[in-house]
Design a protein around this motif. Structure first.
Motif, PDB file in Angstrom:
ATOM      1  N   TRP A  45       0.839  -1.202   0.000  1.00  0.00           N
ATOM      2  CA  TRP A  45       0.000   0.000   0.000  1.00  0.00           C
ATOM      3  C   TRP A  45       0.878   1.257   0.000  1.00  0.00           C
ATOM      4  O   TRP A  45       0.649   2.184  -0.760  1.00  0.00           O
ATOM      5  CB  TRP A  45      -0.915  -0.040   1.222  1.00  0.00           C
ATOM      6  CG  TRP A  45      -1.814   1.144   1.331  1.00  0.00           C
ATOM      7  CD1 TRP A  45      -1.582   2.302   2.020  1.00  0.00           C
ATOM      8  CD2 TRP A  45      -3.072   1.317   0.709  1.00  0.00           C
ATOM      9  NE1 TRP A  45      -2.626   3.173   1.880  1.00  0.00           N
ATOM     10  CE2 TRP A  45      -3.567   2.586   1.072  1.00  0.00           C
ATOM     11  CE3 TRP A  45      -3.841   0.510  -0.121  1.00  0.00           C
ATOM     12  CZ2 TRP A  45      -4.784   3.074   0.635  1.00  0.00           C
ATOM     13  CZ3 TRP A  45      -5.061   0.997  -0.544  1.00  0.00           C
ATOM     14  CH2 TRP A  45      -5.518   2.258  -0.165  1.00  0.00           C
ATOM     15  N   GLU A  49       0.760   3.923  -3.153  1.00  0.00           N
ATOM     16  CA  GLU A  49       0.377   5.333  -2.968  1.00  0.00           C
ATOM     17  C   GLU A  49       1.430   6.276  -3.538  1.00  0.00           C
ATOM     18  O   GLU A  49       1.109   7.250  -4.208  1.00  0.00           O
ATOM     19  CB  GLU A  49       0.192   5.651  -1.491  1.00  0.00           C
ATOM     20  CG  GLU A  49      -1.148   5.308  -0.943  1.00  0.00           C
ATOM     21  CD  GLU A  49      -1.303   5.854   0.461  1.00  0.00           C
ATOM     22  OE1 GLU A  49      -2.332   6.484   0.715  1.00  0.00           O
ATOM     23  OE2 GLU A  49      -0.393   5.666   1.296  1.00  0.00           O
ATOM     24  N   ARG A  53       0.985   8.739  -6.834  1.00  0.00           N
ATOM     25  CA  ARG A  53       1.146  10.201  -6.750  1.00  0.00           C
ATOM     26  C   ARG A  53       2.190  10.686  -7.745  1.00  0.00           C
ATOM     27  O   ARG A  53       1.999  11.710  -8.403  1.00  0.00           O
ATOM     28  CB  ARG A  53       1.518  10.633  -5.339  1.00  0.00           C
ATOM     29  CG  ARG A  53       1.717  12.150  -5.286  1.00  0.00           C
ATOM     30  CD  ARG A  53       1.780  12.679  -3.916  1.00  0.00           C
ATOM     31  NE  ARG A  53       2.636  13.868  -3.881  1.00  0.00           N
ATOM     32  CZ  ARG A  53       2.897  14.548  -2.796  1.00  0.00           C
ATOM     33  NH1 ARG A  53       2.365  14.198  -1.647  1.00  0.00           N
ATOM     34  NH2 ARG A  53       3.690  15.587  -2.825  1.00  0.00           N
ATOM     35  N   PHE A  72      -4.488  14.878  -4.752  1.00  0.00           N
ATOM     36  CA  PHE A  72      -4.202  13.501  -4.347  1.00  0.00           C
ATOM     37  C   PHE A  72      -4.111  13.403  -2.823  1.00  0.00           C
ATOM     38  O   PHE A  72      -4.677  12.499  -2.220  1.00  0.00           O
ATOM     39  CB  PHE A  72      -2.907  12.999  -4.993  1.00  0.00           C
ATOM     40  CG  PHE A  72      -2.620  11.557  -4.683  1.00  0.00           C
ATOM     41  CD1 PHE A  72      -3.191  10.552  -5.439  1.00  0.00           C
ATOM     42  CD2 PHE A  72      -1.791  11.212  -3.626  1.00  0.00           C
ATOM     43  CE1 PHE A  72      -2.939   9.215  -5.148  1.00  0.00           C
ATOM     44  CE2 PHE A  72      -1.542   9.891  -3.327  1.00  0.00           C
ATOM     45  CZ  PHE A  72      -2.110   8.891  -4.083  1.00  0.00           C
ATOM     46  N   LYS A  74      -5.514  15.217  -0.688  1.00  0.00           N
ATOM     47  CA  LYS A  74      -6.824  15.471  -0.079  1.00  0.00           C
ATOM     48  C   LYS A  74      -7.821  14.358  -0.433  1.00  0.00           C
ATOM     49  O   LYS A  74      -9.011  14.488  -0.149  1.00  0.00           O
ATOM     50  CB  LYS A  74      -7.380  16.810  -0.561  1.00  0.00           C
ATOM     51  CG  LYS A  74      -6.634  18.003  -0.031  1.00  0.00           C
ATOM     52  CD  LYS A  74      -7.247  19.281  -0.573  1.00  0.00           C
ATOM     53  CE  LYS A  74      -6.487  20.487  -0.064  1.00  0.00           C
ATOM     54  NZ  LYS A  74      -7.021  21.738  -0.613  1.00  0.00           N
ATOM     55  N   ASN A  75      -7.350  13.310  -1.084  1.00  0.00           N
ATOM     56  CA  ASN A  75      -8.202  12.201  -1.530  1.00  0.00           C
ATOM     57  C   ASN A  75      -9.339  12.674  -2.432  1.00  0.00           C
ATOM     58  O   ASN A  75     -10.464  12.179  -2.348  1.00  0.00           O
ATOM     59  CB  ASN A  75      -8.772  11.429  -0.333  1.00  0.00           C
ATOM     60  CG  ASN A  75      -7.691  10.705   0.421  1.00  0.00           C
ATOM     61  OD1 ASN A  75      -6.782  10.143  -0.181  1.00  0.00           O
ATOM     62  ND2 ASN A  75      -7.778  10.748   1.737  1.00  0.00           N
ATOM     63  N   SER A  76      -9.056  13.639  -3.288  1.00  0.00           N
ATOM     64  CA  SER A  76     -10.094  14.145  -4.184  1.00  0.00           C
ATOM     65  C   SER A  76      -9.581  14.319  -5.618  1.00  0.00           C
ATOM     66  O   SER A  76     -10.078  15.160  -6.351  1.00  0.00           O
ATOM     67  CB  SER A  76     -10.660  15.455  -3.646  1.00  0.00           C
ATOM     68  OG  SER A  76      -9.646  16.427  -3.523  1.00  0.00           O
ATOM     69  N   HIS A  77      -8.603  13.528  -6.000  1.00  0.00           N
ATOM     70  CA  HIS A  77      -8.054  13.623  -7.357  1.00  0.00           C
ATOM     71  C   HIS A  77      -9.045  13.005  -8.339  1.00  0.00           C
ATOM     72  O   HIS A  77      -9.459  11.861  -8.178  1.00  0.00           O
ATOM     73  CB  HIS A  77      -6.711  12.896  -7.439  1.00  0.00           C
ATOM     74  CG  HIS A  77      -5.912  13.287  -8.636  1.00  0.00           C
ATOM     75  ND1 HIS A  77      -6.306  13.000  -9.922  1.00  0.00           N
ATOM     76  CD2 HIS A  77      -4.747  13.961  -8.733  1.00  0.00           C
ATOM     77  CE1 HIS A  77      -5.403  13.465 -10.766  1.00  0.00           C
ATOM     78  NE2 HIS A  77      -4.454  14.058 -10.074  1.00  0.00           N
ATOM     79  N   GLN A  82     -10.148   4.953  -6.284  1.00  0.00           N
ATOM     80  CA  GLN A  82      -9.760   3.936  -5.306  1.00  0.00           C
ATOM     81  C   GLN A  82     -11.019   3.242  -4.796  1.00  0.00           C
ATOM     82  O   GLN A  82     -11.882   3.877  -4.203  1.00  0.00           O
ATOM     83  CB  GLN A  82      -9.014   4.570  -4.129  1.00  0.00           C
ATOM     84  CG  GLN A  82      -8.639   3.544  -3.080  1.00  0.00           C
ATOM     85  CD  GLN A  82      -7.970   4.183  -1.895  1.00  0.00           C
ATOM     86  OE1 GLN A  82      -7.036   4.948  -2.056  1.00  0.00           O
ATOM     87  NE2 GLN A  82      -8.443   3.867  -0.706  1.00  0.00           N
TER      88      GLN A  82
END
Length: 161
Positions: A45, A49, A53, A72, A74-77, A82
């Motif tokens: 993992w 990640e 990126r 990326f 902010k987990n909003s790419h 995912q």
């Protein structure tokens, strides 16, 4: 000096890192599917990640400053899909597929070009959770994936696929 949140942070796995580093330099060589496998705790993992990126980074080096890196983190790419952890992955309804099902991916995400980066990455954090029906449906997408979409499976045991 080691860059923050880059492949430079990964220790061990020299052979795998050599491939991943070359893919960052030449993303056009990335195969449609990469599988990160090995026992729990081996850094699959962590490595995935950082690789993702770097691939999505607009400067190609996990700069941390471009819009892609910021989104990326902010987990909003918009070009990174995912699938949820610890959730079985189903095929989904054909006409109105639920989010994070294979039919949702095939009808609502894969047909479109990436929004921000040159590639779209689809990550299955535990590919062993893809049920048989969904796996069969996903096979066509893997075999005929658009050049701009790459899949990453993470799995502890290859025999679970």
């Amino acid at each position: 000096m080691t860059k923050f949140f880059s492949l430079e942070e990964v220790e061990g796995q020299e052979n795998a890192l050599r491939y991943l580093t070359n893919y960052v330099k030449k993303p056009e060589l990335i195969p449609p599917l990469l599988i990160f496998h090995g026992p729990v705790g081996t850094g699959k993992w962590f490595t995935a990640e950082r690789f993702i990126r770097e691939i999505l980074c607009l400067t190609g080096d996990s700069c941390g400053n471009c819009l892609s890196c910021k989104l990326f983190m902010k987990n909003s790419h918009p070009d990174f899909i995912q699938f949820p952890l610890f959730k079985n992955i189903a095929i989904g309804d054909e006409k109105n597929p639920e989010e994070y099902t294979i039919r949702w991916l095939q009808s609502r995400r894969l047909p479109y070009k990436p929004h921000l980066s040159n590639l779209r990455i689809v990550l299955f954090p535990d590919a062993s959770l893809i049920n048989n029906e969904a796996e069969t449906a996903l096979l066509k997408s893997l075999e005929e994936s658009p050049d701009h979409t790459k899949f990453i499976f993470i799995v502890d045991n290859l025999e679970k696929l």
